[in-house]
Scaffold this motif. Structure first.
Motif, mmCIF file in Angstrom:
data_model
loop_
_atom_site.group_PDB
_atom_site.id
_atom_site.type_symbol
_atom_site.label_atom_id
_atom_site.label_comp_id
_atom_site.label_asym_id
_atom_site.label_seq_id
_atom_site.Cartn_x
_atom_site.Cartn_y
_atom_site.Cartn_z
ATOM 1 N N HIS A 1 47.487 -18.864 135.321
ATOM 2 C CA HIS A 1 47.068 -17.906 134.295
ATOM 3 C C HIS A 1 48.037 -18.045 133.121
ATOM 4 C CE1 HIS A 1 45.637 -13.928 132.853
ATOM 5 N NE2 HIS A 1 46.903 -13.686 132.570
ATOM 6 N N LEU A 2 47.504 -18.132 131.894
ATOM 7 C CA LEU A 2 48.382 -18.317 130.724
ATOM 8 C C LEU A 2 48.058 -17.310 129.629
ATOM 9 C CD1 LEU A 2 50.511 -20.096 129.114
ATOM 10 C CD2 LEU A 2 48.555 -21.431 128.324
ATOM 11 N N HIS A 3 49.100 -16.676 129.081
ATOM 12 C CA HIS A 3 48.988 -15.841 127.879
ATOM 13 C C HIS A 3 47.856 -14.811 127.944
ATOM 14 C CE1 HIS A 3 52.097 -18.230 126.222
ATOM 15 N NE2 HIS A 3 51.386 -19.169 125.629
ATOM 16 N N ASN B 1 53.124 -16.203 128.628
ATOM 17 C CA ASN B 1 53.354 -17.335 129.513
ATOM 18 C C ASN B 1 52.578 -17.216 130.847
ATOM 19 O OD1 ASN B 1 54.858 -19.651 130.953
ATOM 20 N ND2 ASN B 1 55.421 -19.791 128.815
ATOM 21 N N ARG B 2 53.057 -17.947 131.863
ATOM 22 C CA ARG B 2 52.203 -18.191 133.042
ATOM 23 C C ARG B 2 52.455 -17.267 134.224
ATOM 24 N NH1 ARG B 2 53.274 -22.745 130.379
ATOM 25 N NH2 ARG B 2 51.502 -24.061 129.873
ATOM 26 N N ILE B 3 51.378 -17.038 134.981
ATOM 27 C CA ILE B 3 51.479 -16.383 136.288
ATOM 28 C C ILE B 3 50.866 -17.368 137.279
ATOM 29 C CG2 ILE B 3 50.733 -14.419 137.709
ATOM 30 C CD1 ILE B 3 50.919 -12.667 135.195
ATOM 31 N N ASN C 1 55.146 -12.758 120.467
ATOM 32 C CA ASN C 1 54.466 -13.367 119.334
ATOM 33 C C ASN C 1 54.618 -14.884 119.453
ATOM 34 O OD1 ASN C 1 54.978 -14.651 116.401
ATOM 35 N ND2 ASN C 1 53.349 -13.127 116.324
ATOM 36 N N HIS C 2 53.536 -15.587 119.115
ATOM 37 C CA HIS C 2 53.485 -17.031 119.348
ATOM 38 C C HIS C 2 53.468 -17.825 118.038
ATOM 39 C CE1 HIS C 2 52.477 -20.713 121.469
ATOM 40 N NE2 HIS C 2 52.499 -20.069 122.617
ATOM 41 N N SER C 3 54.321 -17.440 117.076
ATOM 42 C CA SER C 3 54.385 -18.208 115.824
ATOM 43 C C SER C 3 55.024 -19.566 116.064
ATOM 44 C CB SER C 3 55.201 -17.444 114.775
ATOM 45 O OG SER C 3 54.443 -16.349 114.311
ATOM 46 N N TYR C 4 54.476 -20.576 115.402
ATOM 47 C CA TYR C 4 55.051 -21.925 115.421
ATOM 48 C C TYR C 4 55.785 -22.092 114.091
ATOM 49 C CZ TYR C 4 51.750 -23.468 119.134
ATOM 50 O OH TYR C 4 51.027 -23.639 120.291
ATOM 51 N N PHE C 5 57.080 -22.262 114.151
ATOM 52 C CA PHE C 5 57.874 -22.398 112.932
ATOM 53 C C PHE C 5 58.077 -23.862 112.568
ATOM 54 C CE2 PHE C 5 59.084 -18.332 114.799
ATOM 55 C CZ PHE C 5 58.965 -17.491 113.710
ATOM 56 N N ASN D 1 54.826 -29.469 122.114
ATOM 57 C CA ASN D 1 54.562 -30.732 122.812
ATOM 58 C C ASN D 1 53.086 -31.103 122.878
ATOM 59 O OD1 ASN D 1 57.280 -30.342 123.395
ATOM 60 N ND2 ASN D 1 56.785 -29.261 125.281
ATOM 61 N N PHE D 2 52.226 -30.083 122.997
ATOM 62 C CA PHE D 2 50.800 -30.361 123.195
ATOM 63 C C PHE D 2 50.036 -30.517 121.876
ATOM 64 C CE2 PHE D 2 51.962 -27.995 127.156
ATOM 65 C CZ PHE D 2 51.827 -29.070 128.032
ATOM 66 N N LEU D 3 50.708 -30.328 120.752
ATOM 67 C CA LEU D 3 50.040 -30.581 119.461
ATOM 68 C C LEU D 3 49.872 -32.102 119.377
ATOM 69 C CD1 LEU D 3 52.246 -28.235 117.230
ATOM 70 C CD2 LEU D 3 50.008 -27.724 118.229
HETATM 71 C C1 BGC Z 1 53.700 -22.337 126.558
HETATM 72 C C2 BGC Z 1 53.180 -23.743 126.493
HETATM 73 C C3 BGC Z 1 51.787 -23.701 125.961
HETATM 74 C C4 BGC Z 1 51.842 -23.063 124.592
HETATM 75 C C5 BGC Z 1 50.503 -22.972 123.912
HETATM 76 C C6 BGC Z 1 53.705 -21.770 125.183
HETATM 77 O O1 BGC Z 1 54.143 -20.467 125.209
HETATM 78 O O2 BGC Z 1 54.981 -22.260 127.127
HETATM 79 O O3 BGC Z 1 53.222 -24.351 127.756
HETATM 80 O O4 BGC Z 1 51.242 -24.968 125.886
HETATM 81 O O5 BGC Z 1 52.370 -21.791 124.702
HETATM 82 O O6 BGC Z 1 49.544 -22.515 124.739
#
Ligand code: BGC
Length: 375
Positions: free
Chosen positions: A134-136, A110-112, A208-212, A317-319
């Motif tokens: 900053h993300l992931h 996640n974000r910083i 882990n960033h799996s989408y279920f 949401n962003f898909l």
């Molecule tokens: C974040 C979202 C982000 C998604 C894909 C999630 O972990 O919270 O905001 O869009 O990852 O990047």
């Protein structure tokens, strides 16, 4: 020091006892075990796809590119086997940088805020790869590197990945040695265990960033899935999804999942959809049940157990249908959801949140179990 020694001893033992991945197949009984096939090459390093098959014939596939879970197939209540996570069947899908499908996230899940934090009097500047934040883990996080892989096949299949993140990588201080073990049990639990050590104080928050999508069909959204989360509180966010610092009660809000509820029931009243950190009720670091996701059509249920204090529930949401599956199906909004076990977003800038700072001589350890069953 003791911890550090035991960490390296453990790595050494692994190297000594586990045959390096020479075997294309290691099987114990009737199809069960782990297989390895070539999946391509990145940065001059070989990439493989590992298939972990349990005694029921259910399978998890993982690549050492980004430590990514590319697929998880299981039988539904009719006995029909299908995939329950979003992913691709070739490396090219991942090289196009989808939004972290199945990926191992680090150094920081996640974000910083503003890609900056101060630690022991020094200010560090990280890549800002999500607007001003900053993300992931940055531009080339742990999801975009090739990990070293060792297979295990003692009683059930497991894969151990390791990676050394250099001092200064993506702006983070310290050389970080990371090890992640994926273990797929005969009762359909995918256990992901993480260890890390550093030579300078640094933030660490792996996930882990799996989408279920428990329906097994990306043609369906996850809005009819029911979710229960063991959290009386969540961390509200600003418009750039950075926590405001408050810890707010979920009672009387659309964030109250203390009774199982359909995801779609109140999502319209959450601007942008769910993308929030839930503060788990647990009071210690023992592994405990954090969330239960279920889908009545397929009969599948997913329980999430973790040692972590937080759970990021992201409802895809962003898909937006731009990306297609390997079979050419559009990946539309809310066709997958993430349950990311982790410390809270932006903790390095929020002294009241549980600390994510790892110091030399200490070991980072985290364990999450995604347990699938039929109800
Ligand atoms: C974040 C979202 C982000 C998604 C894909 C999630 O972990 O919270 O905001 O869009 O990852 O990047």
């Amino acid at each position: 020091m003791k911890l550090r020694l035991s960490f390296y001893l453990f790595i050494g033992l692994l190297a000594a006892t586990v045959p390096a991945c020479k075997n294309q197949e290691q099987k114990t009984s009737a199809g069960m075990g782990i297989t390895k096939v070539d999946f391509g090459e990145v940065d001059g390093k070989k990439v493989f796809l590992f298939t972990l098959t349990n005694s029921k014939g259910n399978q998890v596939k993982i690549t050492n590119y980004g430590g990514t879970v590319t697929s998880w197939t299981s039988a539904d209540k009719q006995g029909k086997r299908s995939g329950i996570v979003l992913g691709y069947d070739s490396l090219s899908g991942y090289l196009a940088h989808p939004p972290y499908f199945g990926a191992l996230i680090g150094r920081y899940g996640n974000r910083i805020a503003n890609g900056k934090f101060t630690l022991d009097g020094a200010t560090y500047t990280l890549a800002t790869n999500n607007g001003k934040n900053h993300l992931h883990g940055g531009n080339k996080g742990f999801d975009k590197v090739v990990w070293d892989a060792v297979t295990e096949n003692d009683s059930t299949p497991a894969l151990v990945l390791s990676y050394v993140s250099k001092d200064g990588e993506e702006g983070y201080p310290g050389t970080l040695r990371v090890k992640v073990r994926y273990h797929y049990t005969n009762d359909d639990a995918l256990e992901i265990e993480y260890w890390a050590e550093t030579d300078k104080a640094t933030p660490v928050n792996l996930t882990n960033h799996s989408y279920f999508n428990l329906t097994g069909d990306v043609g369906n959204t996850i809005l009819d899935h029911r979710l229960w989360v063991d959290a009386d509180h969540y961390t509200p966010v600003d418009t750039t999804l950075i926590p405001t610092g408050e810890i707010k009660a979920v009672k009387g809000t659309p964030f109250d999942f203390t009774q199982a509820e359909k995801i779609g029931a109140r999502i319209a009243s959450v601007p942008g959809g769910y993308d929030h950190n839930f503060v788990l009720n647990k009071k210690d670091t023992a592994i405990s049940l954090a969330a239960v996701l279920s889908d009545s059509t397929s009969g599948r249920k997913l329980e999430v157990f973790t040692t972590e204090p937080g759970l990021q529930f992201y409802s895809g949401n962003f898909l937006d249908g731009t990306l297609k599956t390997s079979a050419g199906k559009a990946i539309n909004q809310h066709t997958g959801l993430c349950l990311e076990t982790q410390h809270f977003p932006d903790s390095p800038n929020e002294p009241a949140f549980p600390s994510t700072i790892l110091r030399p001589g200490k070991q980072y350890h985290s364990l999450t179990r995604y347990k699938l069953s039929l109800q």
